[in-house]
Design a protein around this motif. Structure first.
Motif, short mmCIF file in Angstrom:
data_model
loop_
_atom_site.label_atom_id
_atom_site.label_comp_id
_atom_site.label_asym_id
_atom_site.label_seq_id
_atom_site.Cartn_x
_atom_site.Cartn_y
_atom_site.Cartn_z
N LEU A 45 0.83 -1.09 -0.20
CA LEU A 45 -0.09 -0.01 -0.10
C LEU A 45 0.89 1.30 -0.14
N VAL A 46 1.88 1.33 0.80
CA VAL A 46 2.94 2.37 0.85
C VAL A 46 3.42 2.63 -0.54
N GLN A 47 3.82 1.61 -1.13
CA GLN A 47 4.61 1.38 -2.20
C GLN A 47 3.80 2.26 -3.64
N ALA A 48 2.43 1.76 -3.33
CA ALA A 48 1.48 2.41 -4.42
C ALA A 48 1.16 3.45 -4.19
N CYS A 49 0.89 3.98 -2.69
CA CYS A 49 0.67 5.37 -2.53
C CYS A 49 1.49 6.55 -3.12
N ALA A 56 7.87 0.33 7.36
CA ALA A 56 8.02 0.55 8.81
C ALA A 56 7.40 1.68 9.39
N LYS A 57 7.41 2.71 8.64
CA LYS A 57 6.72 3.83 9.47
C LYS A 57 5.15 3.95 9.45
N PHE A 58 4.58 3.32 8.56
CA PHE A 58 3.19 3.16 8.52
C PHE A 58 2.90 1.96 9.60
N HIS A 59 3.52 0.92 9.60
CA HIS A 59 3.31 0.02 10.63
C HIS A 59 3.52 0.62 11.88
N SER A 60 4.52 1.58 12.22
CA SER A 60 4.70 2.19 13.55
C SER A 60 3.42 2.83 13.77
N ALA A 61 2.94 3.82 12.79
CA ALA A 61 1.99 4.67 12.97
C ALA A 61 0.65 4.04 13.64
N LEU A 62 0.58 2.82 12.76
CA LEU A 62 -0.80 1.88 13.16
C LEU A 62 -0.57 1.45 14.56
N GLN A 63 0.73 0.88 14.98
CA GLN A 63 1.05 0.43 16.26
C GLN A 63 0.67 1.51 17.33
N MET A 97 -0.36 9.32 9.12
CA MET A 97 -0.46 7.81 9.36
C MET A 97 0.79 7.13 8.92
N GLY A 98 1.80 8.13 8.70
CA GLY A 98 3.17 7.22 8.37
C GLY A 98 3.52 7.21 6.96
N ILE A 99 2.71 7.46 6.00
CA ILE A 99 2.91 7.08 4.74
C ILE A 99 3.82 8.01 4.01
N ALA A 100 4.76 7.77 3.96
CA ALA A 100 6.10 8.83 3.53
C ALA A 100 7.32 8.12 3.36
N ARG A 101 8.04 8.61 2.60
CA ARG A 101 9.35 7.94 2.50
C ARG A 101 10.26 7.93 3.60
N SER A 102 10.99 6.82 4.13
CA SER A 102 11.36 6.69 5.30
C SER A 102 12.33 7.69 5.56
N SER A 103 13.27 8.27 4.95
CA SER A 103 14.41 9.22 5.51
C SER A 103 13.78 10.44 5.86
N VAL A 104 14.25 10.79 7.04
CA VAL A 104 14.09 12.33 7.70
C VAL A 104 15.66 13.02 7.99
#
Length: 924
Positions: free
Chosen positions: A68-72, A84-91, A294-301
């Motif tokens: 889902l993240v990849q397509a979004c 991982a960030k999406f998983h963490s946000a859900l968690q 919701m953590g839907i973003a490229r992972s690097s900050v």
């Protein structure tokens, strides 16, 4: 409804008793399944809308969050992008949802028990205001945590009240629209239930209540069996009122043979209500910020903490050059940072923190930095780092540039606590010698930076100013998506040792870092081919040496399997192996709590010594959890022997594992996980970066609400030790420097909690939506044992405006649109509307939600905002929303779709009726 902590992402269905960490598949619905179903549906809808607006196709390759993240993320996510960030946000949302059953077990409003409807709706209203204010200030973690709690309360309404028994199938919209009244509530003197001696009656609501559509809920008594005469009970073994006539209970928390239909109806209504609440937040926040929450973003900050004292001119120039290179080289790729953060520090000032998603703004901000002041005084390095750790998203990579030791070394324990809490990685780039600077009372040294870097899994690099540009390749390596750690170890004192590590087919850009002095090494691949430290460009990779850093970049065709690196040095050193891969994991240390709905809570501090450590581990594969097989999971000491303390694991399904380790390693340890990637049939190894250790001290504290500006907030807390009793010092700090008062010491008796209160006073001018991170530490008088708690709360101005903006459709011109839609292309239609916010706070934004035409509007500061919409007759529906300054959402909807048969249109209705329909739709 039953509390469950874990990444359960689809509707759960289990027959039989409900258990914590329910696996995928089966029957009984839980708060997590309801929340997960609603979140995934709303995220999917939002991703599709963003894709359509940007002109690319939203086509997930599967149903996993990773896909889902990849397509979004669309065309920029062509490479490795971690979920991982999406998983963490859900968690985070699931965790806070579950904690309502621990922290507010006896609070009727939090569960809509005991007919506390107005109070429960008040919690939802306050929570929604806080979420919207937090999103405006980009405090997404605070928003997620509040969202989890609010969803729990909202969902409990449908399980604990008689809403579905009354025959309602749709959600009660009045709960999330506070300008609408709660109607037909049963008063305290109205009997509501008949007696149910068996406790399992299908429906014990009195016929008169059903006929009159009176709203009631079950009374819950954890400590007392008393309830008003004739009232329904919640029911269940933990409810003492369930044995008081009328006996039984009306909760629909679990599916039982006697309540299947009601349970299913409550689940459906709770899911639909959760979707309504999420949609309201989405409309107020906008699609992009909703996805960021919701953590839907490229992972690097990319986060820089930069010393700006007089001697730092060259270092600032290099930091600026690195930022420019990251922005210019990674723009438009999957490695483009999702956010940029900058924290300057000097003496005695530090900050402000500047955060932006706009790369051009980051360029402008870092170009403004100039070296000045400071003299011979060490800087406020740890104060700047503390600000970055509390402001940056969890699991960020933070880079500190300085040429001196820290003046504020007293913050070291607080910074370690924040590192462990946020799981962020901190790397230091130190140039020059600190000996020319005056030391503070507690003399700091470069070793302090080494300690902090090691605690976080980062690097402490000491290099001359002239060589600094060569060392910053580390930043380019780590400011990337899908970064994983394969191995990390430290040795003090140094010694010769061979470290094995496993490389799998999914890994790319594999890099080995060794920091220390007087180091030599030999690297060997699975085929026995070796390369030593003297070979700058060899058969296995390229070696770069600068300062105390050795950076080995393996060749792109590196063989999979077990590698070895033999390190030789009698000086302290660290070793780290990283790469890029979508195969990764997240984890939390948890503890079980009891009560009517038992579950697991994430630990805020270190696990308690003398008892097993319990972790919740969630593993992600390239195509979701089904594409991997999980093998061993354990704890390993970073600085000690390579012995792994394997735990007893329970597979919870969907990539979730509950692990219990009886023999926890001594000192600092990390989590190590091994498994098999089914897509390549290769074994993989991953390791966490943040170090953890156990403690005999425990701090308990719960933030139960948001805080108002100018009003002191009292936070009760408790401290206990299983070690030696005696005097324990208490230290508390907050990242906003708000005034606080508390006891600075407590006398503890072994095994008993000592209670105290901390008071924090946000100034009256604190902006609404400001989040505050509070770090508390308890330490024994000997300093041998300590623990911490990290708490977040929001400062939110009391909301009095609950009225949505109103849309009045003034005119619609669609006479030119043909009845035959196949002939629509050359024709246009137009709409004019007036938007007002009455006596509210004023309209802040207007945006198009549905329709392919163009929307324009006059100044938002005007009392009446005039909107005009123009579209092709082929696009026959328009919806746009107006959001006021506190997040109330008003909708404007118009359709020119004509029904089959003789040509008709809503436009042929009288104008007064059109306006009435439009006004009604605007309030839906």
């Amino acid at each position: 409804m039953t509390t469950v902590l874990g990444i359960a992402l689809l509707a759960l269905a289990l027959s039989g008793p409900t258990v914590a960490f329910v696996p995928i598949g089966g029957g009984a619905s839980t708060h997590v399944s309801i929340t997960g179903t609603a979140l995934l549906q709303k995220v999917t809808e939002t991703c599709r809308a963003v894709a359509e607006a940007a002109g690319y196709e939203f086509r997930p390759t599967g149903s996993s969050p990773e896909e889902l993240v990849q397509a979004c993320l669309g065309p920029t996510a062509t490479g490795e992008v971690s979920g991982a960030k999406f998983h963490s946000a859900l968690q985070e949302i699931y965790t806070q949802n579950g904690l309502v059953d621990r922290d507010f077990v006896n609070s009727a409003p939090h569960h809509f028990n005991s007919e506390a409807f107005l109070e429960g709706r008040g919690l939802i209203r306050e929570g929604m205001a806080s979420i919207k204010a937090n999103i405006r200030k980009e405090n997404f973690q605070a928003a997620r945590e509040t969202l989890g709690r609010v969803l729990h309360t909202l969902q409990d309404f449908y399980s604990h009240s008689n809403w579905v028994e009354l025959g309602y199938t749709e959600p009660y919209i009045n709960l999330i629209q506070p300008d609408l009244p709660l109607e037909n509530l049963a008063d305290v003197n109205t009997a509501t239930c008949s007696d149910c001696s068996s406790g399992t009656c299908p429906n014990s609501i009195l016929p008169s209540i059903l006929k009159e559509k009176k709203l009631t809920s079950g009374y819950m008594g954890i400590f007392s069996a008393a309830k008003p005469k004739g009232k329904c009970s919640h029911g269940g073994a933990a409810d003492l009122t369930s044995t008081t006539v009328p006996r039984g209970g009306i909760n629909k928390d679990e599916r039982r043979p006697d309540n299947v239909a009601l349970h299913n109806a409550a689940v459906n209504a709770a899911t639909a209500a959760s979707l309504q609440l999420l949609q309201d937040i989405r409309l107020a926040a906008g699609d992009n910020d909703f996805l960021r929450m919701m953590g839907i973003a490229r992972s690097s900050v990319v986060c820089f903490v930069i010393d700006t004292t007089g001697s730092m001119s060259d270092d600032i120039d290099e930091a600026r050059a690195v930022v420019y290179e990251i922005i210019d080289s990674k723009k438009g790729t999957q490695d483009e940072p999702s956010e940029y953060i900058l924290v300057p520090f000097n003496d005695p000032k530090f900050g402000p923190m500047i955060r932006t998603t706009d790369p051009d703004k980051m360029k402008r901000e870092i170009s403004k930095l100039k070296a000045n002041g400071g003299g011979d005084i060490p800087e406020m390095c740890l104060s700047g780092l503390q600000l970055a750790l509390t402001g940056a998203p969890a699991s960020s990579h933070i880079y500190v540039f300085t040429d001196a030791t820290a003046k504020d070394i007293a913050l070291k324990d607080t910074v370690v606590a924040l590192i462990r809490s946020s799981k962020s990685t901190v790397s230091f780039f130190m140039t020059g010698s600190s000996r020319r600077r005056r030391r503070s009372l507690r003399a700091a040294s470069f070793e302090d930076y080494i300690d902090l870097a090691l605690a976080s899994g980062g690097q402490a690099i000491k290099v001359s100013k002239s060589k600094l540009p060569e060392a910053t390749d580390v930043i380019l390596d780590t400011s990337t998506s899908a970064l994983v750690t394969v191995l990390q170890r430290a040795r003090t004192p140094g010694k010769q040792e061979t470290f094995p590590f496993m490389l799998d087919e999914s890994l790319q850009n594999i890099t080995i870092y060794i920091t220390g002095t007087s180091i030599s090494f030999t690297l060997t691949n699975p085929a026995g081919v070796s390369q030593n430290h003297n070979e700058v460009s060899g058969k296995l990779g390229t070696v770069q040496s600068v300062g105390n850093l050795r950076r080995i970049r393996l060749n792109s065709d590196s063989q999979t399997g077990t590698w070895q690196i033999n390190v030789m040095s009698n000086q302290p050193y660290t070793l780290k192996v990283t790469g890029q891969s979508m195969i990764t994991f997240i984890y939390d240390f948890v503890e079980r709590f009891e009560g009517p709905h038992p579950g697991y809570a994430v630990l805020s501090g270190r696990p308690l010594a003398g008892q097993p450590a319990t972790l919740m581990v969630s593993v992600m594969g390239r195509r979701g959890p089904s594409s991997i097989t999980i093998g061993d999971v354990g704890l390993v000491s970073v600085s000690g022997p390579n012995t792994v303390s394997n735990g007893t694991t329970t597979d919870m399904g969907n990539g979730d594992i509950l692990m219990t380790v009886d023999a926890v390693p001594e000192g600092e340890f990390v989590v190590i996980l091994k498994g098999t990637d089914k897509m390549s049939n290769s074994k993989f190894q991953r390791q966490s970066t943040t170090q953890m250790s156990v403690s005999k001290v425990n701090i308990q504290a719960v933030v139960d609400s948001s805080v108002e500006p100018g009003i002191p907030f009292k936070l009760p807390f408790s401290v206990m030790t299983k070690g030696s009793g005696g005097q324990y010092s208490i230290t508390a700090r907050n990242d906003r420097d708000f005034p606080m008062s508390y006891q600075n010491s407590l006398t503890l008796t072994t095994g008993e909690y000592a209670n105290a209160t901390l008071t924090i006073s946000p100034p009256a001018d604190t902006p609404s939506g400001t989040d505050v991170t509070l770090t508390m530490e308890a330490k024994s008088s000997s300093g041998v044992d300590s623990n911490y708690a990290v708490l977040r709360f929001s400062v939110v101005t009391k909301i009095t405006d609950f009225v949505q903006p109103v849309c009045e459709v003034v005119n619609v011109l669609a006479e030119n649109c043909p009845h035959d839609v196949s002939q629509c292309e050359p024709f246009q239609w137009e709409l004019w509307a007036n938007l007002t916010d009455g006596n509210g706070t004023g309209i802040e934004s207007v945006s198009l939600r549905q329709g392919n035409g163009s929307l324009s509007f006059t100044s938002l500061s005007a009392p009446i905002v005039q909107a005009k919409y123009n579209s092709s007759c082929c696009s026959q529906i328009v919806e746009f929303v107006a959001v006021d300054k506190v997040g109330n959402v008003g909708k404007c909807y118009q359709s020119i779709v004509r029904s089959a048969g003789p040509p008709t249109s809503t436009l042929s209705l009288p104008l007064w009726l059109c306006l009435l329909v439009s006004a009604f739709m605007a309030r839906m």
